[in-house]
Design a protein around this motif. Sequence first.
Motif, mmCIF file in Angstrom:
data_model
loop_
_atom_site.group_PDB
_atom_site.id
_atom_site.type_symbol
_atom_site.label_atom_id
_atom_site.label_comp_id
_atom_site.label_asym_id
_atom_site.label_seq_id
_atom_site.Cartn_x
_atom_site.Cartn_y
_atom_site.Cartn_z
ATOM 1 N N THR A 54 0.904 -1.312 0.005
ATOM 2 C CA THR A 54 -0.105 0.122 -0.030
ATOM 3 C C THR A 54 1.013 1.184 0.041
ATOM 4 O OG1 THR A 54 -1.661 -1.397 1.318
ATOM 5 C CG2 THR A 54 -1.838 1.088 1.405
ATOM 6 N N SER A 55 0.547 2.160 -0.960
ATOM 7 C CA SER A 55 1.170 3.437 -1.030
ATOM 8 C C SER A 55 0.726 4.563 -0.147
ATOM 9 C CB SER A 55 1.433 3.592 -2.341
ATOM 10 O OG SER A 55 2.069 4.968 -2.449
ATOM 11 N N ILE A 57 1.677 7.694 -0.510
ATOM 12 C CA ILE A 57 1.966 8.822 -1.142
ATOM 13 C C ILE A 57 1.297 9.352 -2.533
ATOM 14 C CG2 ILE A 57 4.532 9.010 -0.032
ATOM 15 C CD1 ILE A 57 5.679 8.429 -2.713
ATOM 16 N N ASP A 58 0.625 8.239 -2.852
ATOM 17 C CA ASP A 58 -0.155 8.372 -4.234
ATOM 18 C C ASP A 58 -1.182 9.584 -4.216
ATOM 19 O OD1 ASP A 58 -1.716 7.123 -2.453
ATOM 20 O OD2 ASP A 58 -2.314 5.481 -3.833
ATOM 21 N N ILE A 59 -1.771 9.677 -3.337
ATOM 22 C CA ILE A 59 -2.767 10.712 -3.175
ATOM 23 C C ILE A 59 -2.193 12.230 -3.099
ATOM 24 C CG2 ILE A 59 -4.775 11.836 -2.173
ATOM 25 C CD1 ILE A 59 -5.541 9.016 -1.447
ATOM 26 N N ALA A 61 1.037 12.917 -4.099
ATOM 27 C CA ALA A 61 1.631 13.296 -5.205
ATOM 28 C C ALA A 61 0.682 13.705 -6.143
ATOM 29 C CB ALA A 61 2.257 12.155 -5.948
ATOM 30 N N ALA A 62 -0.602 13.346 -6.362
ATOM 31 C CA ALA A 62 -1.359 13.850 -7.223
ATOM 32 C C ALA A 62 -1.944 15.330 -6.699
ATOM 33 C CB ALA A 62 -2.615 12.807 -7.359
ATOM 34 N N THR A 65 0.837 17.880 -7.053
ATOM 35 C CA THR A 65 0.888 18.661 -8.550
ATOM 36 C C THR A 65 -0.495 19.432 -8.975
ATOM 37 O OG1 THR A 65 1.673 16.515 -9.362
ATOM 38 C CG2 THR A 65 0.775 17.916 -10.890
ATOM 39 N N PHE A 94 0.612 18.056 -1.249
ATOM 40 C CA PHE A 94 1.378 16.608 -0.600
ATOM 41 C C PHE A 94 1.049 16.287 0.766
ATOM 42 C CE2 PHE A 94 4.575 13.869 1.154
ATOM 43 C CZ PHE A 94 4.672 13.107 0.395
ATOM 44 N N GLY A 97 -2.887 15.173 0.997
ATOM 45 C CA GLY A 97 -3.238 13.874 0.505
ATOM 46 C C GLY A 97 -2.358 12.908 1.240
ATOM 47 N N ARG A 101 -4.498 10.069 3.179
ATOM 48 C CA ARG A 101 -4.061 8.406 3.066
ATOM 49 C C ARG A 101 -3.945 7.446 4.255
ATOM 50 N NH1 ARG A 101 -5.434 4.541 -0.455
ATOM 51 N NH2 ARG A 101 -3.593 3.239 -1.142
ATOM 52 N N GLU A 105 -5.895 4.505 5.944
ATOM 53 C CA GLU A 105 -5.436 3.417 6.233
ATOM 54 C C GLU A 105 -5.709 2.948 7.561
ATOM 55 O OE1 GLU A 105 -3.656 0.986 4.707
ATOM 56 O OE2 GLU A 105 -4.253 1.979 2.687
#
Length: 152
Positions: A54-55, A57-59, A61-62, A65, A94, A97, A101, A105
């Motif tokens: 499970t990541s 940092i994915d949300i 990073a989006a 940006t 960041f 997000g 996340r 979790e």
Amino acid sequence: MQLFSTFEHTVFIEMAIATIEKKGIKRENIFVVPLDNRKEQHKVFDSLHRSDGTSLIDIGAALATAFAVIGASIGFELAWGPIYWGLIGAFVGFMLGFAIRVFTEVIIKKKRRLLKGFHSELILIVDCEDSQAEMIENILFGHYALGVAKVK
């Protein structure tokens, strides 16, 4: 030959034992062992040696940006300029997000992890002749064994 099988703690284990006894296996050749399931909490952050896939940092990073673009666009009209506001927007996005996340979790998926999946709670060991192994294996799978292994 010995057959090892795992079961959830249900009435099907009792039915399997009764059926095996009816087929001629003595009670002394049937052994049931309860398992102690893991009680400690799952770790949210991965280590070098363990990863749950499970990541976190994915949300982040989006959103970094998206907020960087918005910050840079608005920064043309603000005092510090587009570069600083783009960096500020990226940092805020960041962190937002990452916080979302971690919240999902720790709080939301914790409840799902407790309910999801099958947990082995019992091991049934049957000592039998080689000729009876196939029949006993079919009985165990017929009574919802999670897994069966044969050892000669």
